[in-house]
Design an enzyme around this catalytic site. Structure first.
Site, PDB file in Angstrom:
ATOM      1  N   TYR A 136       0.834  -1.197   0.000  1.00 58.71           N
ATOM      2  CA  TYR A 136       0.000   0.000   0.000  1.00 58.71           C
ATOM      3  C   TYR A 136       0.873   1.254   0.000  1.00 58.71           C
ATOM      4  O   TYR A 136       1.827   1.380   0.755  1.00 58.71           O
ATOM      5  CB  TYR A 136      -0.916   0.030   1.236  1.00 58.71           C
ATOM      6  CG  TYR A 136      -1.695   1.318   1.357  1.00 58.71           C
ATOM      7  CD1 TYR A 136      -2.769   1.573   0.512  1.00 58.71           C
ATOM      8  CD2 TYR A 136      -1.348   2.299   2.286  1.00 58.71           C
ATOM      9  CE1 TYR A 136      -3.489   2.764   0.584  1.00 58.71           C
ATOM     10  CE2 TYR A 136      -2.056   3.492   2.380  1.00 58.71           C
ATOM     11  CZ  TYR A 136      -3.122   3.712   1.514  1.00 58.71           C
ATOM     12  OH  TYR A 136      -3.820   4.891   1.598  1.00 58.71           O
ATOM     13  N   HIS A 181      -4.752  15.841  -4.045  1.00 60.60           N
ATOM     14  CA  HIS A 181      -4.966  16.132  -2.631  1.00 60.60           C
ATOM     15  C   HIS A 181      -4.761  17.616  -2.303  1.00 60.60           C
ATOM     16  O   HIS A 181      -5.066  18.042  -1.189  1.00 60.60           O
ATOM     17  CB  HIS A 181      -4.030  15.285  -1.771  1.00 60.60           C
ATOM     18  CG  HIS A 181      -4.438  13.841  -1.680  1.00 60.60           C
ATOM     19  ND1 HIS A 181      -4.719  13.073  -2.785  1.00 60.60           N
ATOM     20  CD2 HIS A 181      -4.602  13.018  -0.614  1.00 60.60           C
ATOM     21  CE1 HIS A 181      -5.038  11.845  -2.410  1.00 60.60           C
ATOM     22  NE2 HIS A 181      -4.977  11.786  -1.088  1.00 60.60           N
ATOM     23  N   ASN A 229       1.182  12.636   4.422  1.00 65.47           N
ATOM     24  CA  ASN A 229       0.422  11.881   5.416  1.00 65.47           C
ATOM     25  C   ASN A 229       0.997  12.139   6.805  1.00 65.47           C
ATOM     26  O   ASN A 229       2.149  11.813   7.070  1.00 65.47           O
ATOM     27  CB  ASN A 229       0.509  10.386   5.076  1.00 65.47           C
ATOM     28  CG  ASN A 229      -0.663   9.605   5.625  1.00 65.47           C
ATOM     29  OD1 ASN A 229      -1.244   9.985   6.638  1.00 65.47           O
ATOM     30  ND2 ASN A 229      -1.005   8.518   4.957  1.00 65.47           N
ATOM     31  N   TYR A 284     -14.123  36.896  44.331  1.00 67.48           N
ATOM     32  CA  TYR A 284     -13.518  35.687  43.777  1.00 67.48           C
ATOM     33  C   TYR A 284     -12.512  35.988  42.659  1.00 67.48           C
ATOM     34  O   TYR A 284     -11.491  35.313  42.532  1.00 67.48           O
ATOM     35  CB  TYR A 284     -14.597  34.759  43.211  1.00 67.48           C
ATOM     36  CG  TYR A 284     -15.438  34.044  44.236  1.00 67.48           C
ATOM     37  CD1 TYR A 284     -15.271  34.265  45.594  1.00 67.48           C
ATOM     38  CD2 TYR A 284     -16.411  33.133  43.824  1.00 67.48           C
ATOM     39  CE1 TYR A 284     -16.050  33.608  46.522  1.00 67.48           C
ATOM     40  CE2 TYR A 284     -17.201  32.459  44.750  1.00 67.48           C
ATOM     41  CZ  TYR A 284     -17.025  32.703  46.105  1.00 67.48           C
ATOM     42  OH  TYR A 284     -17.800  32.038  47.013  1.00 67.48           O
ATOM     43  N   ARG A 308      -9.460  36.962  44.697  1.00 74.15           N
ATOM     44  CA  ARG A 308      -9.014  35.999  45.707  1.00 74.15           C
ATOM     45  C   ARG A 308      -8.712  34.619  45.119  1.00 74.15           C
ATOM     46  O   ARG A 308      -7.836  33.893  45.590  1.00 74.15           O
ATOM     47  CB  ARG A 308     -10.108  35.882  46.773  1.00 74.15           C
ATOM     48  CG  ARG A 308      -9.695  35.113  47.987  1.00 74.15           C
ATOM     49  CD  ARG A 308     -10.773  34.979  49.046  1.00 74.15           C
ATOM     50  NE  ARG A 308     -12.049  35.584  48.770  1.00 74.15           N
ATOM     51  CZ  ARG A 308     -13.211  35.048  49.138  1.00 74.15           C
ATOM     52  NH1 ARG A 308     -13.227  33.875  49.751  1.00 74.15           N
ATOM     53  NH2 ARG A 308     -14.345  35.652  48.888  1.00 74.15           N
ATOM     54  N   PHE A 323      -1.421   8.369  11.731  1.00 76.52           N
ATOM     55  CA  PHE A 323      -1.826   9.629  11.126  1.00 76.52           C
ATOM     56  C   PHE A 323      -3.046  10.230  11.802  1.00 76.52           C
ATOM     57  O   PHE A 323      -3.399  11.383  11.564  1.00 76.52           O
ATOM     58  CB  PHE A 323      -2.144   9.427   9.637  1.00 76.52           C
ATOM     59  CG  PHE A 323      -3.100   8.287   9.394  1.00 76.52           C
ATOM     60  CD1 PHE A 323      -4.435   8.379   9.743  1.00 76.52           C
ATOM     61  CD2 PHE A 323      -2.641   7.103   8.842  1.00 76.52           C
ATOM     62  CE1 PHE A 323      -5.299   7.320   9.539  1.00 76.52           C
ATOM     63  CE2 PHE A 323      -3.508   6.039   8.630  1.00 76.52           C
ATOM     64  CZ  PHE A 323      -4.846   6.146   8.982  1.00 76.52           C
ATOM     65  N   GLU A 360     -12.132   6.099   5.522  1.00 77.61           N
ATOM     66  CA  GLU A 360     -11.687   6.923   6.645  1.00 77.61           C
ATOM     67  C   GLU A 360     -12.946   7.344   7.405  1.00 77.61           C
ATOM     68  O   GLU A 360     -13.458   8.450   7.245  1.00 77.61           O
ATOM     69  CB  GLU A 360     -10.893   8.114   6.110  1.00 77.61           C
ATOM     70  CG  GLU A 360      -9.646   7.660   5.354  1.00 77.61           C
ATOM     71  CD  GLU A 360      -9.078   8.719   4.417  1.00 77.61           C
ATOM     72  OE1 GLU A 360      -9.610   9.855   4.404  1.00 77.61           O
ATOM     73  OE2 GLU A 360      -8.119   8.411   3.693  1.00 77.61           O
TER      74      GLU A 360
END
Length: 596
Positions: free
Chosen positions: A129, A159, A272, A358, A361, A407, A492
Site C-alpha cells: 500500500y 490532494h 500523510n 472571587y 481571591r 496519522f 476513513e
C-alpha cells in the site's frame, strides 16, 4: 506547435484587430516560458490552454504580508533534527526564521536504511500500500512500475484541495520544519536526496502556498501537506523573502534549487501526518504559556489598584491544596505584591474589607488549572512532534512496511480543545476584573477610570471589547474533536477534526492576550489615581514599561492603538521580562526561610 509562443496581432480585412493570446499551463495556471519547447515545460498529465491577453489569471488570492513577516534575515545558527528531540519552543523559533536545519548523522543513516526497504520492494514486485497501489478506497488497485512516479504526482495534485487564506511565512516554516523532523525519524521511506532538497528549501525560506482549511485530521493533514509538497515540486505558488508570491518553479530556480521529482512512496510519505495540527498547536501552546504567567502579574497589578489583600496567596493556604499550577500562581502573585521585601505605599499594610471578590481571591485556583492544562498539552504535543505519523511505516530492521493509524490526529486534537477551554478562563476572569476596575461601586475609583466622566467615556468601550472577545471564546471553546464525518467512501470513517482544533485554539489564545492587554492598561490607569503613592518595586516596573508605550488617559482618545501596544508587550513577554528578576529573588528568599 513545438515551441510556446504568443499569438501575434493580425488585422482582418475590415481592419479590426484579432485578440492576442497567451499559452498557459493548466496545472498551476502559470505562463509557459516563451523560449522553451513545450515538451520540456510540461509534466505528466499537464496540458495547455489559450488565455486572452488581459484576462485575469486564476491564481489564489494571497495576502501582502507586513514588513515584520517579510523582513527575514538569513540565520547563521543551526539546529540538528533527528526526529526525536524537537521541542515546541524550538519549532516556534524555526517558524520565526531564527534557525537553519541540519540532520544528524544517525538520522541520515535511518533515512537511507528505510529507503533501501522501499527499493527492495519495488525490485521484488511486492504489492505494498502506498508504494504500488492506489490510496484510500483505491487501495486494492495495483499500479504498474512504469506508472509509479505518475501515481505519486497525481496524489499530491489531487490532494491539493485546500481553501482559505494561506498560512503566514512563520506558520509555513513551522509546518515544513516539522515535516522534515518527522521524515528524519527514518520510518517514512523517502530518499536522502529528497529530504536534503526539502531541507534546502527550508533553509532558503522557500515556502509553498498552504491554505489553512481542508484537513479533517485523518489520514493526517492531507490537503495542507499536499499543498506544501506541490510547491516543492515546482507547482502552484511559493513565497520567499526575495521573491514574494510567484510561481513555485521560478522561486525554487531563483534560489538555485531543483524542484522535487517524487520517487515511489515519497508522495504519500510527504502528505500523510499530523504536522498541520501539531505545528499550529505548538504556536498556540507557546503563546498560552507566555500569557499564562503574565496573567498572574496583570492580576496582581489589578489587585493593587483595587487596594486588595495578598493574604489569599499565603503559602500555607496552597500547601493544603497542592495542585501544581495553583501553587505556582500563588507564588508568582505574592512575589510581586506587597511584602516585607517589596512594600507598597498604596496599601500600606492596611486592609479595610473582610475579603476580596472571587476574581481577585481565587486567581491561583482559576489561573492554576490553565497552567496545569498547558503542562498536560505540552507533553502530548512534544510526543507528537517527534512521532512517525504517516502510513505505511517502514521498519528497516525488519525489512517490512506496516499499515497502521498513526496519522490519526485525535491526540493533538483533544489536547488542543482542552488547551482552548483551559486558557479561555484567563480571559473570562480578566474581563470580570476589568469590570471591577471600571465600576465605581466596586472599585472606589472614578467611573471608567477617567476624570470628567460624561465628557469623557474612558474605558467604557474597552471593557465592551473585552466582553465581546470573551463571548467569542465561549463559542470557539466548543470542542471540534467531538465531531467526525466519514470520508473517502467510508474508508476513513472516523476523523479527529484536529485542524480546526488547532486554528481555534490559536484564536482563543489571541483573544486571551487582547483581553489581558485591556486589563493591563486599566490596572495601570487605576494606579494613576493613587499617585503620588507608589506600589511595590516589581509592579512599578510593569507600570513604567506600559507607560513607555502608552500614556495615561487624561481625556478620551482612540483606544485601539493603545490596546495593540499593550498586546505587543504581552506577545513579546516584556511584562514577564521586567518582573522575572524580582520573582527569582523572592524565590531565593522563600527557600532560605524554608531552610531555617
Amino acid at each position: 506547435m513545438s515551441r510556446v509562443s504568443r499569438a501575434r496581432h493580425t488585422r482582418t480585412k475590415s481592419g479590426a484587430q484579432q485578440p492576442s493570446f497567451w499559452v498557459r499551463r493548466r496545472v498551476d495556471g502559470a505562463p509557459l516560458d516563451v523560449d522553451e519547447p513545450i515538451a520540456n515545460e510540461l509534466n505528466n498529465n499537464d496540458f495547455v490552454d489559450l488565455v486572452l491577453e488581459g484576462e485575469r489569471w486564476p491564481q489564489p488570492i494571497v495576502p501582502a504580508f507586513p514588513d515584520s513577516q517579510t523582513g527575514w534575515k538569513e540565520p547563521t545558527e543551526y539546529i540538528a533534527l533527528d526526529g526525536e528531540s524537537l521541542t515546541t519552543a524550538d519549532l516556534v523559533r524555526l517558524g520565526k526564521g531564527l534557525l537553519k536545519i541540519k540532520l544528524t548523522e544517525e538520522a541520515e543513516k535511518k533515512v537511507c536504511d528505510s529507503r533501501a526497504v522501499i527499493e527492495q520492494i519495488i525490485k521484488e514486485n511486492r504489492v505494498v500500500y502506498g508504494v504500488n497501489t492506489g490510496f484510500g478506497k483505491f487501495a486494492q488497485t495495483v499500479i504498474s512500475n512504469d506508472q509509479l512516479k505518475q501515481l505519486q504526482d497525481n496524489m499530491v495534485r489531487s490532494h491539493s484541495a485546500g481553501v482559505g487564506v494561506p498560512l503566514t511565512p512563520e506558520r509555513t516554516r513551522m509546518l515544513l520544519a516539522l515535516r522534515i523532523n518527522v521524515l528524519a525519524k527514518g520510518y517514512s521511506g523517502v530518499s536522502m536526496e529528497t529530504l536534503q532538497a526539502i531541507k534546502a528549501a527550508f533553509n532558503a525560506s522557500c515556502l509553498s502556498w498552504v491554505p489553512e482549511q481542508g484537513t479533517v485530521g485523518a489520514c493526517g493533514d492531507l490537503a495542507a501537506l499536499a499543498h506544501l509538497t506541490q510547491g516543492l515540486m515546482g507547482e502552484g505558488l511559493m513565497w520567499s523573502p526575495r521573491s514574494g508570491w510567484a510561481p513555485a518553479k521560478a522561486v525554487l530556480l531563483g534560489h538555485g534549487l531543483t524542484p522535487l521529482s517524487l520517487k515511489p512512496k515519497e508522495g504519500i510519505a510527504l502528505i500523510n501526518g499530523t504536522q498541520m495540527i501539531s505545528s499550529l498547536g505548538a504556536e498556540a501552546l507557546e503563546r498560552a504559556q507566555a500569557i499564562a504567567r503574565q496573567a498572574d502579574i496583570v492580576a496582581a497589578l489589578t489587585l493593587e489598584a483595587l487596594k486588595g489583600t495578598a493574604a489569599a496567596f499565603d503559602k500555607d493556604i496552597h500547601a493544603v491544596k497542592p495542585q501544581p499550577g495553583q501553587v505556582e500562581v500563588a507564588f508568582r502573585m505574592r512575589s510581586v505584591l506587597p511584602s516585607s521585601g517589596y512594600p507598597s505605599e498604596i496599601t500600606g499594610g492596611v486592609y479595610h474589607r473582610v475579603q476580596d471578590a472571587y476574581t481577585l481571591r481565587c486567581c491561583p485556583q482559576v489561573h492554576g488549572i490553565a497552567n496545569d492544562t498547558i503542562a498536560f498539552v505540552k507533553n502530548i504535543l512534544t510526543t507528537e512532534l517527534n512521532s512517525a505519523t504517516d502510513n505505511p511505516l517502514v521498519f528497516a530492521e525488519r525489512g517490512i512496511t506496516i499499515s497502521g493509524g498513526n496519522f490519526h490526529g485525535e491526540y493533538p486534537a483533544k489536547a488542543l480543545d482542552f488547551l482552548a477551554i483551559g486558557v479561555h478562563e484567563l480571559a473570562s476572569i480578566s474581563e470580570r476584573r476589568i469590570e471591577r476596575l471600571c465600576n465605581p461601586s466596586l472599585s472606589e475609583l472614578p467611573a471608567f477610570l477617567v476624570r470628567e466622566g460624561g465628557l469623557n467615556s474612558g474605558f467604557m468601550i474597552a471593557h465592551c471589547t473585552a466582553a465581546a472577545l470573551v463571548s467569542e471564546n465561549k463559542v470557539l471553546c466548543h470542542p471540534s474533536s467531538v465531531d467526525s464525518l466519514s470520508t473517502s467512501a467510508a474508508t476513513e470513517d472516523h476523523v479527529s477534526m484536529g485542524g480546526w482544533a488547532a486554528r481555534k485554539a490559536l484564536r482563543v489564545v489571541e483573544h486571551v492576550e487582547q483581553v489581558l492587554a485591556i486589563e493591563l492598561l486599566a490596572a495601570c490607569q487605576g494606579l494613576e489615581f493613587h499617585r503620588p503613592l507608589k506600589s511595590t518595586a516589581p509592579l512599578e516596573q510593569v507600570h513604567k514599561l506600559v507607560r513607555s508605550v502608552v500614556g495615561p488617559w487624561d481625556k478620551d482618545r482612540a483606544m485601539s492603538p493603545d490596546i495593540e501596544a499593550a498586546h505587543k508587550l504581552l506577545r513579546e513577554e516584556k511584562v514577564w521580562g521586567v518582573v522575572r528578576p524580582y520573582v527569582e529573588e523572592y524565590k531565593e528568599k522563600e527557600l532560605q526561610q524554608t531552610d531555617l
